[in-house]
Scaffold this active site. Structure first.
Site, short mmCIF file in Angstrom:
data_model
loop_
_atom_site.label_atom_id
_atom_site.label_comp_id
_atom_site.label_asym_id
_atom_site.label_seq_id
_atom_site.Cartn_x
_atom_site.Cartn_y
_atom_site.Cartn_z
N THR A 1 18.55 20.47 19.41
CA THR A 1 18.93 19.33 17.91
C THR A 1 19.27 20.79 17.32
O THR A 1 19.21 22.13 18.24
CB THR A 1 17.91 19.56 17.09
OG1 THR A 1 18.33 18.97 16.20
CG2 THR A 1 16.13 20.23 16.86
N ASN A 2 19.49 21.49 16.17
CA ASN A 2 20.04 22.78 15.76
C ASN A 2 19.26 23.26 14.02
O ASN A 2 17.83 22.09 13.55
CB ASN A 2 21.36 23.03 15.54
CG ASN A 2 21.51 22.22 14.74
OD1 ASN A 2 21.19 22.37 12.86
ND2 ASN A 2 23.15 21.38 15.07
N HIS A 3 19.58 23.73 13.61
CA HIS A 3 17.64 24.08 12.66
C HIS A 3 18.99 23.64 11.11
O HIS A 3 18.27 24.36 9.55
CB HIS A 3 18.52 25.81 12.19
CG HIS A 3 16.88 26.17 13.21
ND1 HIS A 3 16.01 25.92 12.94
CD2 HIS A 3 17.21 27.44 14.01
CE1 HIS A 3 15.03 25.87 14.48
NE2 HIS A 3 15.54 26.57 14.44
#
Ligand code: C5P
Length: 225
Positions: free
Chosen positions: A29-31
């Site tokens: 995933t990412n931030h």
């Protein structure tokens, strides 16, 4: 008090990251916090629009009066968007969609096998949701106004303009300033056919309200309620 600049409009917003599973317990995933997309959904609702928010995994409350569809992966996000799309006249893509997903999601948790060799993960490209939506007959016929976002590390204007033309969207919004992920404020650069407009540094709440007004002003006559 917010002027009802989107009265009678239907707005579909994507927000947050996507989560691409590797196995039942892990993923990529990412931030992205989803804050900008949620602020836009709220501002559009307050401006009189009927709003649906397709959200990846985020920890944010649903803005009042907004319909929310939770998804995990880019493919699920695309499906949710395509299912809803015919009812909408404005599409705003703020989600930080993963560019790739794992080619085969393992049905069982991957385990160390003692060989010291890590698993060889293979990736395939995810669909570009914004570009897919911008290619629909609805968008081509001028009954769906599409807005994209760009987070660039350098040459924001040139890169965002290239992205706007490649994805064929009338309005592309660039995040000015580094590392906006998770922050409560930002500054935006709007790029359309006529040039650029800067929305100076402010809270995402205020920027979302300004952006909604800028979108309302740009709607083609055929889309005015
Ligand atoms: O190409 P890039 O990811 O920088 O493009 C950003 C814009 O495209 C954002 O509006 C984002 O929501 C949208 N996008 C998308 N689906 C993807 C990748 C990006 O909708 N797979």
């Amino acid at each position: 008090f917010a002027p009802k600049v989107l009265a009678g409009q239907q707005v579909l917003v994507t927000a947050g990251p996507t989560f691409e599973a590797i196995d039942p317990v892990r993923g990529i995933t990412n931030h992205s916090s989803g804050k900008m997309g949620f602020a836009i959904a709220r501002a559009a609702q307050e401006a009189g629009a009927r709003v649906t928010l397709v959200a990846g995994p985020v920890h944010l409350p649903t803005p009042e009066g907004v319909r929310r569809i939770d998804v995990q992966s880019a493919q699920q996000m695309l499906e949710a968007v395509e299912r809803s799309l015919p009812e909408y006249g404005i599409f705003i893509a703020t989600a930080a969609v993963a560019d790739w997903r794992t080619a085969n999601v393992s049905e069982q948790k991957l385990k160390k096998d003692g060989s010291g060799q890590p698993p060889a993960l293979q990736f395939v490209e995810n669909p570009d949701i914004l570009a897919t939506v911008a290619r629909t007959a609805q968008a081509q016929a001028g009954t769906l106004y599409c807005v994209g976002f760009a987070a660039e590390s350098h040459d924001l204007e040139a890169n965002a303009q290239a992205k706007r033309l490649r994805k064929q969207v009338p309005l592309l919004v660039g995040n000015i300033g580094p590392a906006t992920f998770g922050k409560d404020d930002n500054a935006l650069l709007l790029i359309d056919d006529h040039g650029t407009t800067e929305l100076p540094h402010a809270s995402k709440r205020v920027l979302a309200q300004q952006l909604v007004s800028e979108i309302a002003r740009r709607l083609p006559d055929t889309q005015r309620a």
